[in-house]
Design an enzyme around this catalytic site. Structure first.
Site, mmCIF file in Angstrom:
data_model
loop_
_atom_site.group_PDB
_atom_site.id
_atom_site.type_symbol
_atom_site.label_atom_id
_atom_site.label_comp_id
_atom_site.label_asym_id
_atom_site.label_seq_id
_atom_site.Cartn_x
_atom_site.Cartn_y
_atom_site.Cartn_z
ATOM 1 N N CYS A 1 -6.021 -0.877 -4.066
ATOM 2 C CA CYS A 1 -6.402 0.515 -3.852
ATOM 3 C C CYS A 1 -7.722 0.609 -3.077
ATOM 4 C CB CYS A 1 -6.441 1.260 -5.173
ATOM 5 S SG CYS A 1 -6.252 3.021 -4.919
ATOM 6 N N HIS B 1 -1.521 0.258 -7.550
ATOM 7 C CA HIS B 1 -2.140 -0.481 -8.660
ATOM 8 C C HIS B 1 -1.065 -1.325 -9.351
ATOM 9 C CE1 HIS B 1 -6.164 1.296 -8.870
ATOM 10 N NE2 HIS B 1 -5.590 2.383 -8.393
ATOM 11 N N GLU C 1 -1.262 -3.794 -11.120
ATOM 12 C CA GLU C 1 -1.646 -4.342 -12.427
ATOM 13 C C GLU C 1 -1.014 -3.575 -13.587
ATOM 14 O OE1 GLU C 1 -3.586 -2.728 -10.333
ATOM 15 O OE2 GLU C 1 -5.261 -1.666 -11.281
#
Ligand code: GLN
Length: 533
Positions: free
Chosen positions: A370, A498, A500
């Protein structure tokens, strides 16, 4: 104290028995938007597929249970009061006095029932501590609901047993008092999860059972463990799930936990494996909770790549102060890979951009997330001659806004804020690093940002130096993934999303796995070089 992990662990064990489980967290505070709570104080903002910005406990639910959560799985006092006040203003309660009982409690019960419609078991976590003024309405709602449905509700209490080293004794008073407080709310706990740092002698558990009215077979030790992923295994070994299944008269389906156990074993006992060091160049110093999902994603990838990952937190603001270029670049000599994570505002931005420049030149594996992607684009633009390139977020009047704000963007998703929130598809170019990692043409990852790459400024100068845009959101042609040609750099990739948030111990994120594999290759190559010398 571990309520969230306990709920998630029970949820996982029940889901392994083919039950459909869904968690919900009731948070007694008044905030209505976790997206604007400070990560330094409250930990990271966990982002859901539907774009909801929530508490980090929801991340634990997703990662441990393996379910997908949304705004329906978190509810604060603030959101409940807000709904009721709005309904009242719209005239729903004409003439009535709107009160905590029954209006707030009914609303809480309604939320539970809604989740129960499509699921076998709803796991409810009430945030805070029993006895808090703020959590009163939640306790009362559960009491009412349990009174009407006595066999469908199990009340569990997670409380500490203190080990006092100076007198070498366990103290059970805090737990006893928590039970008494719960009883004074009209609720009798049926399961006790006794949190302690070391094994509790059986006679203490007997005493707890006698003093709390909880049968001994429902008084469980919940000991500290090295990793939260061990908690489901601990609960399984102690038959917490069997007790719940029996109490609910659900079938005792067989349960396969071996594969999971093996993974956790690898996660916990990685000390003998080769280690790789991953630098995380970010803004917060209390990093563990502020970048929780990121850290998890790194460790998931480490397990899959059979290495031990060590994280080195690098403060962008601190290194920004180092004026000497050589000294600055030296910081990156000790790491095998670098992540520049997401973030907001200008703190440490120049440190991040300079850091990316170092790892690009030194060919250290790099993953930008990001804001990390935006910094990588700025860095590359400056490298190819747009010397004052910047993002409009940090310099609204920059001559080269290679990252800019597109008005109207927010309408892509119906959300009141001007952020692009939630899961969006990304089309990946074949013949790219991204495609080799994801092994798919269309992927979906979660987003939380305002600014976008301005590809009108990305031209031949960039491409000639190996810069590539390899992922796009087709609907409005937004840049999603950038990378460098593999003949220029072994692993340099960044995403506007993102990834993650979707990483799991059982399914690591491809971009993280790619980074760890590249870091491992770099480490081995270095070792071979040393041997040759
Ligand atoms: N601040 C940047 C933006 O709003 C990046 C956000 C992020 O990293 N999540 O676009």
């Amino acid at each position: 104290i571990g309520k969230g992990i306990s709920i998630a662990s029970i949820g996982y064990l029940l889901s392994l028995r083919s039950l459909k489980v869904i968690p919900i967290k009731f948070d007694p505070y008044l905030n209505t938007n976790a997206g604007i709570l400070a990560p330094r104080e409250h930990g990271e903002v966990f982002l859901c597929n539907d774009g909801s910005e929530t508490d980090l406990d929801l991340g634990h639910y997703e990662r441990i249970i393996g379910c997908q959560v949304s705004k329906n799985n978190i509810c604060t006092s603030g959101t409940i009061y807000k709904e009721i006040i709005e309904e009242q203003e719209e005239g729903k309660y004409l003439g009535e006095t709107v009160q905590i009982i029954p209006h707030v409690t009914n609303k809480i019960i309604e939320k539970l029932k809604n989740l129960g419609k499509d699921n076998d078991v709803v796991l409810v976590e009430i945030g805070g501590t029993v006895g808090d003024i703020e959590s009163g309405p939640f306790m009362e709602a559960i009491r009412q609901f349990k009174r009407k449905n006595p066999d469908d509700v199990i009340v569990a209490l997670c409380a500490p047993i203190l080990w006092v080293p100076t007198i070498k004794e366990f103290k059970t008073k805090p737990l006893q008092q928590a039970v008494q407080t719960m009883q004074s709310c009209g609720l009798q706990p049926e399961v006790l999860l006794c949190r302690a740092e070391k094994e509790i002698p059986s006679k203490i558990l007997d005493k707890i059972s006698a003093l709390t009215n909880v049968p001994k077979d429902a008084v469980f030790e919940a000991l500290d463990v090295k990793s939260i992923y061990q908690v489901p295994i601990e609960f399984y070994n102690r038959h917490v799930d069997d007790l719940i299944i029996d109490k609910f008269h659900l079938p005792r389906n067989g349960l396969r936990i071996h594969k999971y156990k093996d993974l956790v074993e690898k996660y916990v006992n990685c000390d003998d494996l080769t280690s790789v060091k991953i630098g995380i160049l970010g803004k917060y110093d209390n990093c563990d909770e502020a970048y929780l999902s990121l850290k998890e994603a790194v460790f998931h990838a480490g397990v899959a790549a059979n290495v031990k990952v060590e994280i080195e937190w690098i403060s962008a603001q601190e290194i920004e102060q180092i004026k000497d270029h050589k000294a600055f670049c030296k910081i990156f000599d000790s790491i095998d890979g670098l992540i520049v994570p997401g973030g907001f505002d200008s703190k440490g931005i120049e440190g991040k951009i300079k850091g990316i420049s170092c790892v690009r030149n030194k060919k250290i594996p790099f993953l930008g997330i990001c804001l990390g992607l935006q910094c990588a684009v700025i860095e590359f633009a400056r490298y190819v001659g747009l010397e004052t390139a910047n993002s409009q977020e940090f310099d609204p009047d920059t001559k080269y806004p290679v990252v800019h704000f597109i008005a109207g963007q927010e309408k892509l998703k119906k959300k009141s804020s001007n952020m692009r929130l939630g899961a969006f598809d990304c089309d990946i170019s074949k013949d790219s690093l991204a495609f080799d990692l994801y092994k798919k043409k269309t992927i979906s990852e979660r987003h939380r940002h305002r600014y976008e790459v301005n590809d009108l400024l990305i031209d031949e100068k960039f491409y000639k130096e190996g810069f590539r845009i390899t992922g796009r959101y087709l609907e409005s042609n937004l840049v999603e993934i950038i990378e460098l040609d593999r003949d220029k750099h072994p692993y340099f990739i960044a995403t506007q999303a993102h990834p993650e948030f979707k990483s799991r111990l059982t399914a690591p994120s491809p971009l993280f796995l790619g980074l760890i594999e590249a870091a491992k290759n770099k480490k081995f190559a270095n070792k071979e070089e040393e041997i040759d010398k």
